[in-house]
Design a protein around this motif. Structure first.
Motif, mmCIF file in Angstrom:
data_model
loop_
_atom_site.group_PDB
_atom_site.id
_atom_site.type_symbol
_atom_site.label_atom_id
_atom_site.label_comp_id
_atom_site.label_asym_id
_atom_site.label_seq_id
_atom_site.Cartn_x
_atom_site.Cartn_y
_atom_site.Cartn_z
ATOM 1 N N LEU A 64 0.782 -1.009 -0.035
ATOM 2 C CA LEU A 64 -0.015 -0.055 -0.136
ATOM 3 C C LEU A 64 0.948 1.112 0.066
ATOM 4 N N SER A 65 0.645 2.561 -0.667
ATOM 5 C CA SER A 65 1.105 3.349 -0.477
ATOM 6 C C SER A 65 1.004 4.133 0.769
ATOM 7 N N ASP A 66 2.179 4.919 1.199
ATOM 8 C CA ASP A 66 2.168 5.697 2.308
ATOM 9 C C ASP A 66 0.816 6.655 2.612
ATOM 10 N N SER A 67 0.444 7.139 1.536
ATOM 11 C CA SER A 67 -0.768 8.117 1.910
ATOM 12 C C SER A 67 -2.030 7.082 2.153
ATOM 13 N N GLU A 68 -2.043 6.023 1.425
ATOM 14 C CA GLU A 68 -3.117 5.125 1.876
ATOM 15 C C GLU A 68 -3.195 4.493 2.987
ATOM 16 N N PRO A 116 7.751 10.905 2.634
ATOM 17 C CA PRO A 116 8.511 9.487 2.592
ATOM 18 C C PRO A 116 9.616 9.954 3.702
#
Lengths: 603, 603
Positions: free
Chosen positions: A131-135, A158
């Motif tokens: 999963l992306s960081d923002s997600e 990041p």
């Protein structure tokens, strides 16, 4: 010889070329701080040179950054006077600040601000579910799906996650992620409320987690050098192609200074200030937004905007961390957002009863009514009650005569800061006029009687103060401080405009003054005003004096409440819909009422 | 002597010091425009010097603004070569543009963009109802109460209303008023879709009122000088503290140039472009947003963001009028927003049937499935199919060998732009390999046979092309253009990765290749690809060839659809939720399948 004009008092001092500016202040009792005795070490004698040149030396550079140097900040102790200068001397800690009123009645607010900080311990992304960081952040937050990252927050993400080892504090404003920080930074959550007056500007630092007030900073509005009242600033915009930009830059710089000052005093990093709310009259709101206020100066006096205006990155040129900056809605061209937040601060829109509220600043805003019906008007009183356009008038800062009584057969004064009297501020003016009316030195028509024409009952010491100068009568108050016949006429104009406005609103409301439950007087003027004097000169209608109350800076308190509660924001918007704005100049009987209020009541 | 390297072809030319750069181009047949014969008048010979110094003379200043000069733009005719230079020569009108594929299959879209322009004839404010300008506008607009003015629009408002005498065009985006213009300007309503590839960037100008395409501009991605593929650009960011800023500035400048170019070609003012949508691989999306893509280069390959990202003021440093700039959602670290918009462009998520879609750019994105279930994966094919890391490889611009057939006992080629062959692009590589496999010059193991080891059936002319150099076998294709054994190995790696990825997705989907309804090949590679050759080398599975279709730049067409329809935006978001992303490296049998696909099929 060069001339130095010292702001805020306006004192002019002739000095020899090459004189040290700190020495000049000391020699002439101009209040200025200095802890190191003038050797450039403590940095407390910082002044702002607003006119005239002072070279930028290495000593100056050691204390100020480029931006402040460019705006004229210098250490007085490192400044030689080589030319004529205009110098703004910030009041020593606690003096100016305590005279610009920032406290006041405030509504009870359940703390639920637009800004929320959340501390998250994220799970690492895995190869199986990368999963992306923002997600991962959105999933960990309540109602996270609707969130959008502001570009600056996404940029930081990041490195922040790496530093915090997936422990991150996320700052959410409305549906935007404003910032991310490594580790738990939830307790640093601040907002600043500004009250932008024509003469003075105040900043109130608020803890958005607790609702606590953490500090106040205040200063004279540096736009004053382009015109003392709103009309002259509007004219400045009409007459100069870069007028709007000039005034916008001025206020942006001042707000930045105040924010820096109020946060530094508490050791708070400006990056932890996430939202700003600024209230003020409609002209000030236009100028903060960089919008030409010219239409406010011509028929039909329609503002460019009155609705709440959000500048996501703050005012142009301001150094406020590019954070959301809210200008709450105004009621109209001359009844600003400050009046609206005052209504909410005083709970006029919910508290049963019928009330009259004034905020007498450079202009007078009048609100009358209660939950069922509320009327607003602006009386073009002129700035007399702010001490402006009075020959020895001054705004309410140190040295201003703020009260006057009759004692031992003479006039007795107090001054702000117990300083040597250097002028008269609004409340002093009202007191002096009331005393002189009682004595009969001013007659009901407003004539300041020459010494010989005074009633015999006037005590000799007061009689001795009367003299003629420049073809008109004056009464001396202190060395170089006097009240003139022209000043009394200014006062009459001002009080008649307000009284006529009150008349008309009460008439529309169908109530008489004695039916009012309270008369509330806001602003700096209200806080030092003697209600009896105000009633004597006719600026407060015929109500029992115990119904009159000074309510302080309700505009700023309302702005603070706006910062603290999104519910209250909705309430403010709803309240605004409910207020009927009356343009006094279109009222058929305004002129008659104005004329009728011109004389003073017979004593 | 100095060396000039000409981009995009990479041709190196030794020139005498002081030579005129336009003369050099002419002498060496480098395609460049010039209408005035080189006297500095027409400005058509603009080139971008990306390495080496060329002084800025008054002649250069006359043609370029500071910003372009700083980015190395010069007139070739006014440039003397005094040092080694790297010079990017924009392709003459129509040449590069026609080789960067911008057209493609597109969904039917009901035009309902986020940007709407409204022409209003306002009533004057009156003294009796002095409504603010913004209030009068809101009341005149459908659902106007929810609108907020962007600061820049509010600033312009008073002058605009005055100029237009209360006739005003209001541009609304989402719930924001983006702009106001005097008079009726509703017909000027444009958006730009960008396809940001690792190698090439395309801009498509769209009329937001009609949905019409108004023009295309394309260029090589100028980030290429910092690394040819995404991995090397990620490394650049990891190795340089200002790496992200450098790549961000590069792409911001390029997008600005393309937007300026595509609007100027139609005489459209950039201020009438109200929204930008950019699709691309996830690394490109990070760099446009100024977000460090480093996490994409290390386990577990989690992006910083995949959700739709809106930059209200556009990318940092871009000259795009500070208008909203949208990066649609990505599917994952190596399946970007370009793949998602392709899904929507091809209606894979709604059309009945099971389909396989590839976009083979620098990386290969694979989508398999249909409305019921859809799988996505990225095959780390490397950039061989883009002509990168092939010894004489080049991207698909003029001079690239793009097809190869057997004719008259020899290899016959076509090149892009019918230019002299200077290298091999992806489709050419596939064709050459297929022909050589059919002939047995490449054996099933991938060995490029030396001349003596070739089967007797190999025609003499082809046999004559084989030679040894640097210890390995090569086959000459044109002067200075050859295919080497190493190139064949690169190709094998690439095709095995893709074929293994397809295998795995079809396996998870539970279908065999013959059950596929269609195989759709996107991107520039797809549009020039010979399906038979692609199947011969094993990059397309065993399906009937009539099921294989080149679909063009579906990413750009999907981005256009995104611009044109807010409904479709919602559809894209919903489609994304429905796609299962498979990380091939975590599939237990990936290595086996990869190894199994390494050899070529026996002819």
């Amino acid at each position: 010889m060069s001339t130095v004009i010292f702001e805020p008092t306006g004192r002019r001092i002739e000095v020899e070329a090459g004189a040290n500016l700190l020495d000049v202040c000391w020699a002439h009792h101009i209040p200025i701080e200095s802890l190191c005795g003038g050797n450039g070490a403590c940095g407390r004698c910082a002044v702002q040179v607003t006119e005239g040149e002072v070279p930028i030396t290495a000593e100056q550079r050691a204390h100020f950054d480029e931006e402040r140097l460019a705006r004229g900040w210098r250490l007085a102790c490192q400044t030689r006077v080589e030319h004529d200068l205009r110098v703004n001397v910030p009041a020593p800690a606690g003096s100016l600040k305590s005279h610009i009123i920032t406290s006041g009645e405030a509504p009870k607010v359940h703390v639920a601000p637009a800004v929320r900080k959340h501390f998250l311990k994220l799970n690492d992304a895995t190869l199986r579910e990368p999963l992306s960081d923002s997600e991962r952040i959105k999933r960990a937050l309540p109602d996270g799906a609707r969130l959008r990252f502001r570009p600056a927050a996404l940029r930081k993400l990041p490195e922040t996650l790496r530093q915090g080892r997936q422990h991150v504090t996320v700052t959410v404003w409305d549906n935007a992620v404003l910032d991310v920080e490594a580790g738990d930074a939830t307790r640093h959550n601040y907002g600043i409320a500004f009250d932008i007056g024509t003469s003075t500007v105040a900043a109130l630092l608020v803890d958005l987690n607790t609702g606590d007030e953490l500090g106040v900073a205040a200063a004279l509005n540096t736009q004053r050098k382009y015109g003392e009242d709103v009309i002259s600033r509007i004219s400045f915009c009409r007459e100069h192609t870069d007028g709007v930009e000039t005034l916008e830059r001025e206020i942006a710089g001042l707000l930045s200074d105040l924010a820096a000052q109020v946060t530094a005093a508490r050791g708070i990093d400006l990056s932890h200030v996430y939202e700003y709310v600024a209230v003020g009259n409609t002209t000030m709101a236009h100028l903060v937004a960089g919008v030409d206020p010219s239409p406010l100066g011509e028929m039909p006096y329609a503002p460019v905007f009155t609705a709440c205006h959000t500048m996501l990155d703050g005012p142009k040129g301001a150094q406020l961390g590019h954070r959301p900056f809210e200008l709450p809605a105004a009621i109209g061209a001359y009844v600003g957002s400050d009046a609206l937040t005052a209504v909410v601060a005083l709970e006029l829109h919910t508290k049963p009863g019928t009330r009259l509220f004034y905020d007498i600043g450079t202009n007078a805003e009048i609100i009358a009514g209660g939950p069922d019906r509320m009327l607003a008007a602006s009386a073009a009183a002129g700035p007399a009650f702010e001490g402006v356009k009075i020959e020895c008038g001054m705004i309410g800062v140190a040295g201003a005569i703020d009260t006057c009584t009759l004692r031992d057969g003479d006039l007795a004064f107090t001054t702000i800061g117990d300083a040597e009297p250097v002028g008269i501020c609004g409340s002093g003016l009202v007191d002096i006029a009331a005393v002189l009316l009682d004595l009969g030195v001013i007659d009901p028509s407003g004539r300041l009687l020459p010494r010989d024409a005074c009633p015999d009952t006037v005590p000799p010491k007061i009689r001795a103060r009367l003299h003629e100068a420049k073809g008109t009568t004056r009464i001396a108050l202190a060395e170089d401080v006097y009240l003139s016949q022209r000043d009394v006429r200014e006062l009459q104009n001002a009080k008649a405009a307000i009284a006529a406005g009150v008349d008309i609103l009460l008439h529309h409301l169908g109530v008489t003054p004695d039916q009012l439950d309270e008369v509330l007087v806001g602003g700096a003027f209200g806080s030092t005003l003697n209600p009896r004097s105000a009633q004597r000169i006719g600026v407060i209608p015929a109500v029992k004096l115990d119904k009159v109350r000074a309510v302080g800076n309700t505009a700023l308190q309302g702005a603070k409440a706006y910062l603290l509660s999104t519910d209250l924001r909705r309430e403010i918007c709803a309240a605004r819909e409910h207020i009927e704005l009356h343009e006094l100049s279109t009222e058929p009987d305004f002129t008659d009422r104005f004329a009728a209020h011109m004389p003073f009541a017979v004593g």
